[in-house]
Design a protein around this motif. Structure first.
Motif, PDB file in Angstrom:
ATOM      1  N   SER A 315     -16.042 -37.057   0.020  1.00 50.39           N
ATOM      2  CA  SER A 315     -17.100 -38.035  -0.226  1.00 50.39           C
ATOM      3  C   SER A 315     -18.022 -37.511  -1.339  1.00 50.39           C
ATOM      4  CB  SER A 315     -17.868 -38.280   1.073  1.00 50.39           C
ATOM      5  OG  SER A 315     -19.213 -37.947   0.916  1.00 50.39           O
ATOM      6  N   PRO A 316     -18.590 -38.426  -2.145  1.00 54.06           N
ATOM      7  CA  PRO A 316     -19.442 -37.996  -3.269  1.00 54.06           C
ATOM      8  C   PRO A 316     -20.643 -37.161  -2.819  1.00 54.06           C
ATOM      9  CG  PRO A 316     -19.029 -40.370  -3.348  1.00 54.06           C
ATOM     10  CD  PRO A 316     -18.461 -39.881  -2.059  1.00 54.06           C
ATOM     11  N   SER A 317     -21.053 -37.350  -1.557  1.00 50.59           N
ATOM     12  CA  SER A 317     -22.256 -36.629  -1.107  1.00 50.59           C
ATOM     13  C   SER A 317     -21.939 -35.239  -0.558  1.00 50.59           C
ATOM     14  CB  SER A 317     -22.974 -37.453  -0.045  1.00 50.59           C
ATOM     15  OG  SER A 317     -22.121 -37.625   1.056  1.00 50.59           O
ATOM     16  N   GLN A 318     -20.646 -34.898  -0.480  1.00 49.94           N
ATOM     17  CA  GLN A 318     -20.291 -33.573   0.040  1.00 49.94           C
ATOM     18  C   GLN A 318     -20.736 -32.469  -0.925  1.00 49.94           C
ATOM     19  OE1 GLN A 318     -16.322 -34.523   1.646  1.00 49.94           O
ATOM     20  NE2 GLN A 318     -16.435 -32.514   2.635  1.00 49.94           N
ATOM     21  N   SER A 319     -21.162 -31.343  -0.362  1.00 48.85           N
ATOM     22  CA  SER A 319     -21.649 -30.257  -1.222  1.00 48.85           C
ATOM     23  C   SER A 319     -20.477 -29.504  -1.840  1.00 48.85           C
ATOM     24  CB  SER A 319     -22.505 -29.293  -0.409  1.00 48.85           C
ATOM     25  OG  SER A 319     -21.688 -28.535   0.451  1.00 48.85           O
ATOM     26  N   LEU A 320     -20.734 -28.858  -2.972  1.00 46.53           N
ATOM     27  CA  LEU A 320     -19.693 -28.065  -3.621  1.00 46.53           C
ATOM     28  C   LEU A 320     -19.223 -26.935  -2.711  1.00 46.53           C
ATOM     29  CD1 LEU A 320     -20.920 -27.767  -7.313  1.00 46.53           C
ATOM     30  CD2 LEU A 320     -19.266 -29.348  -6.331  1.00 46.53           C
ATOM     31  N   LYS A 321     -20.140 -26.424  -1.907  1.00 46.92           N
ATOM     32  CA  LYS A 321     -19.781 -25.352  -0.980  1.00 46.92           C
ATOM     33  C   LYS A 321     -18.682 -25.817  -0.031  1.00 46.92           C
ATOM     34  CE  LYS A 321     -22.041 -22.202   2.242  1.00 46.92           C
ATOM     35  NZ  LYS A 321     -22.303 -22.715   3.591  1.00 46.92           N
ATOM     36  N   GLU A 322     -18.858 -27.055   0.496  1.00 48.36           N
ATOM     37  CA  GLU A 322     -17.842 -27.608   1.408  1.00 48.36           C
ATOM     38  C   GLU A 322     -16.533 -27.864   0.671  1.00 48.36           C
ATOM     39  OE1 GLU A 322     -20.465 -30.234   4.549  1.00 48.36           O
ATOM     40  OE2 GLU A 322     -20.316 -30.947   2.493  1.00 48.36           O
ATOM     41  N   VAL A 323     -16.651 -28.382  -0.567  1.00 47.93           N
ATOM     42  CA  VAL A 323     -15.443 -28.688  -1.343  1.00 47.93           C
ATOM     43  C   VAL A 323     -14.653 -27.408  -1.634  1.00 47.93           C
ATOM     44  CG1 VAL A 323     -14.566 -29.627  -3.520  1.00 47.93           C
ATOM     45  CG2 VAL A 323     -16.473 -30.755  -2.369  1.00 47.93           C
ATOM     46  N   ILE A 324     -15.363 -26.349  -2.017  1.00 51.54           N
ATOM     47  CA  ILE A 324     -14.697 -25.069  -2.320  1.00 51.54           C
ATOM     48  C   ILE A 324     -13.966 -24.547  -1.079  1.00 51.54           C
ATOM     49  CG2 ILE A 324     -15.096 -22.624  -2.885  1.00 51.54           C
ATOM     50  CD1 ILE A 324     -17.421 -23.619  -4.684  1.00 51.54           C
ATOM     51  N   GLU A 325     -14.643 -24.628   0.071  1.00 47.04           N
ATOM     52  CA  GLU A 325     -14.039 -24.166   1.315  1.00 47.04           C
ATOM     53  C   GLU A 325     -12.770 -24.959   1.640  1.00 47.04           C
ATOM     54  OE1 GLU A 325     -16.759 -23.618   4.970  1.00 47.04           O
ATOM     55  OE2 GLU A 325     -17.376 -22.318   3.316  1.00 47.04           O
ATOM     56  N   LEU A 326     -12.867 -26.284   1.455  1.00 54.02           N
ATOM     57  CA  LEU A 326     -11.734 -27.180   1.708  1.00 54.02           C
ATOM     58  C   LEU A 326     -10.558 -26.827   0.796  1.00 54.02           C
ATOM     59  CD1 LEU A 326     -11.133 -30.005   3.230  1.00 54.02           C
ATOM     60  CD2 LEU A 326     -11.526 -30.998   0.980  1.00 54.02           C
ATOM     61  N   MET A 327     -10.859 -26.625  -0.499  1.00 55.53           N
ATOM     62  CA  MET A 327      -9.808 -26.283  -1.460  1.00 55.53           C
ATOM     63  C   MET A 327      -9.132 -24.973  -1.076  1.00 55.53           C
ATOM     64  SD  MET A 327     -11.424 -27.161  -5.166  1.00 55.53           S
ATOM     65  CE  MET A 327     -11.035 -28.715  -5.965  1.00 55.53           C
ATOM     66  N   LYS A 328      -9.947 -24.003  -0.647  1.00 59.09           N
ATOM     67  CA  LYS A 328      -9.418 -22.695  -0.261  1.00 59.09           C
ATOM     68  C   LYS A 328      -8.505 -22.828   0.963  1.00 59.09           C
ATOM     69  CE  LYS A 328     -12.633 -19.266  -0.996  1.00 59.09           C
ATOM     70  NZ  LYS A 328     -13.756 -18.525  -0.398  1.00 59.09           N
ATOM     71  N   ASN A 329      -8.993 -23.558   1.971  1.00 63.33           N
ATOM     72  CA  ASN A 329      -8.222 -23.703   3.209  1.00 63.33           C
ATOM     73  C   ASN A 329      -6.929 -24.471   3.008  1.00 63.33           C
ATOM     74  OD1 ASN A 329     -10.192 -22.315   4.562  1.00 63.33           O
ATOM     75  ND2 ASN A 329     -11.233 -24.150   5.300  1.00 63.33           N
ATOM     76  N   GLU A 330      -6.989 -25.508   2.158  1.00 60.97           N
ATOM     77  CA  GLU A 330      -5.808 -26.349   1.952  1.00 60.97           C
ATOM     78  C   GLU A 330      -4.911 -25.803   0.848  1.00 60.97           C
ATOM     79  OE1 GLU A 330      -5.047 -29.425   3.497  1.00 60.97           O
ATOM     80  OE2 GLU A 330      -6.672 -29.088   4.925  1.00 60.97           O
ATOM     81  N   GLY A 331      -5.422 -24.860   0.085  1.00 65.58           N
ATOM     82  CA  GLY A 331      -4.662 -24.312  -1.038  1.00 65.58           C
ATOM     83  C   GLY A 331      -4.428 -25.338  -2.135  1.00 65.58           C
ATOM     84  N   ILE A 332      -5.466 -26.124  -2.433  1.00 66.40           N
ATOM     85  CA  ILE A 332      -5.320 -27.154  -3.465  1.00 66.40           C
ATOM     86  C   ILE A 332      -6.249 -26.881  -4.637  1.00 66.40           C
ATOM     87  CG2 ILE A 332      -4.450 -29.037  -2.035  1.00 66.40           C
ATOM     88  CD1 ILE A 332      -7.307 -29.951  -1.603  1.00 66.40           C
TER      89      ILE A 332
END
Ligand code: ZN
Length: 361
Positions: A315-332
Motif C-alpha cells: 500500500s502507498p502508505s506503508q513505510s520503507l522500513k516495512e517494504v525493505i523487511e518484506l523484500m528481504k523476507n520474500e527475496g524480491i
C-alpha cells in the motif's frame, strides 16, 4: 561484509565466521611464537591461551545473540576479526530495555567466566591474578590466572561507554528511554567522542600508542551508529508513495528480453513488473535475470520463459522500513505500489538504496 569471511562452524543455528584478516593474524602470531627462542611447551601454551581467549570472545557474542533471540531479534552470524567479535543482528531491538539487556549480556558472560575461575583460584591456589604480567604460562594455575585476568579486562573494556563498544549501546539505551532514540544516540555519540579524545590525549602523554589507537578507532566509529539510527528512523517515517517511481514499463508475458535490455540500458529501469493479457500483475523480472540474459547472450527469450512468479503489492502508505523487511523476507527486488485494481508505481531495491545513499551523505 560477508565477503572475505570463512564459516568455521555453527552453534544454536548461528554460524560463526572468521574474517580473512583474522587468518592473517593467526599466521603472523604463530610465526612470531614459533620463531621466538622459547621452549616448545611454552609456545604451545601461548597458542592455547590465544585459543581460549577467542573462545571467550565467541561466548561473549553468544551472550548477545542468545539474549537477542529471547526478544525476537535474529542474529545472522558472528564474525571474528583481529579487533574482536561482532554478532550481526537482522534488526535493531526496538525497546531501549531490550537493547540494554542484549548489550549487557556479552560483557556479563566474561564477568561470569572470570568470576568462576577467580573463585577456583581463590579456593585452590594462593592468588587470583598473575603477580607479574609477562605472559609465561609455566603451570596450569598461572594459565587460568591469565584467562581470569583477560575475562575481567574484556568485561571492563566492553563497558567503556562509547560506540562501538557494548557500553556505548548500554548508555544509548538508558538515554533513549528518556530522550528518544535519535537524541539518545546523538548524546551517546558525543559522550563516546569525548572519551575517545581523552584516550588519545592520555595515549600521547603516557606514550602508550595502543591507547591512542583505541581512541582514534572509537572516534571514527562513533558517528556511524548515529547515522544508522537516523536512517532507520527516516525509513520508518518515509512512505512507499513518497519515493515510488510512477513512470515505469509494464512488461507483458510475450515480450522478448531484447526489449527489456533496451529499457535497461536506455531508460535506467532495473527491475520490472510483468502483466498478463488481462492486465493483471503476474510476476516480476529482477535485474539478476536481465544480467543473466546479457551474459549468456540469449535476448530472444521471452519474459514468460524467465521470470519470477512472485509479485507483491504494497500500500502507498506503508513505510520503507516495512517494504525493505518484506523484500528481504520474500527475496524480491521489486514491489508494486497501489492496490489490486490500480497500480500507481513501483519501488525497487536500487531505488531504496539510492534514497538511503542520498540521505546518508
Ligand atoms: Zn559485545
Amino acid at each position: 561484509m560477508t565477503e572475505g569471511t570463512l564459516k568455521i562452524g555453527s552453534f544454536s543455528r548461528i554460524p560463526i565466521k572468521v574474517h580473512w584478516t583474522f587468518g592473517v593474524m593467526i599466521l603472523f602470531v604463530s610465526y612470531s611464537i614459533f620463531t621466538s627462542d622459547q621452549k616448545m611447551e611454552e609456545n604451545l601454551a601461548t597458542l592455547a591461551f590465544l585459543g581460549a581467549l577467542f573462545l571467550c570472545v565467541i561466548l561473549h557474542e553468544y551472550g548477545h545473540a542468545l539474549t537477542a533471540r529471547r526478544f525476537g531479534v535474529v542474529t545472522r552470524d558472528i564474525i571474528l576479526s583481529p579487533i574482536g567479535g561482532v554478532a550481526r543482528m537482522e534488526s535493531m531491538p526496538e525497546k531501549p530495555f531490550h537493547e540494554f539487556v542484549i548489550a549487557l549480556a556479552g560483557p556479563l558472560v566474561n564477568f561470569i567466566i572470570g568470576l568462576g575461575f577467580a573463585i577456583y583460584l581463590f579456593v585452590f591456589t594462593d592468588h587470583i591474578f598473575p603477580e607479574v604480567v609477562d605472559f609465561h604460562f609455566n603451570e596450569t594455575g598461572e594459565f587460568i590466572r591469565y584467562i581470569t585476568l583477560m575475562n575481567f579486562l574484556l568485561f571492563g573494556f566492553n563497558l567503556i561507554p562509547a560506540f562501538p563498544m557494548d557500553g556505548g549501546r548500554i548508555l544509548r539505551a538508558i538515554l533513549s528511554a528518556r530522550l528518544g532514540r535519535i537524541l539518545g544516540t546523538k548524546v551517546a555519540t558525543f559522550i563516546g567522542r569525548l572519551i575517545a579524545v581523552l584516550f588519545i590525549i592520555m595515549g600521547i602523554f603516557l606514550a602508550e600508542i595502543v591507547l591512542g589507537l583505541i581512541g582514534l578507532f572509537i572516534f571514527m566509529m562513533a558517528g556511524k551508529e548515529y547515522d544508522q539510527a537516523r536512517i532507520t528512523m527516516l525509513l520508518g517515517k518515509t512512505t512507499a508513495a513518497e519515493i515510488m517511481r510512477t513512470a515505469f514499463t509494464r512488461l507483458h508475458l510475450s515480450d522478448t528480453y531484447s526489449m527489456v535490455i533496451e529499457k535497461y540500458y536506455r531508460e535506467g529501469e532495473q527491475n520490472f513488473l510483468v502483466f498478463d493479457s488481462l492486465g493483471n500483475l503476474s510476476g516480476t523480472v529482477p535485474e539478476l535475470f536481465i544480467k543473466d540474459i546479457i551474459k549468456h547472450n540469449t535476448p530472444d527469450k521471452t519474459v514468460n520463459q524467465l521470470m519470477s512468479g512472485k509479485a507483491v503489492t504494497v500500500s502507498p502508505s506503508q513505510s520503507l522500513k516495512e517494504v525493505i523487511e518484506l523484500m528481504k523476507n520474500e527475496g524480491i527486488a521489486i514491489v508494486a505500489v497501489g492496490d489490486d485494481q490500480h497500480i500507481m508505481g513501483i519501488l525497487d531495491r536500487n531505488g531504496i538504496e539510492n534514497f538511503i545513499r542520498i540521505k546518508s551523505e
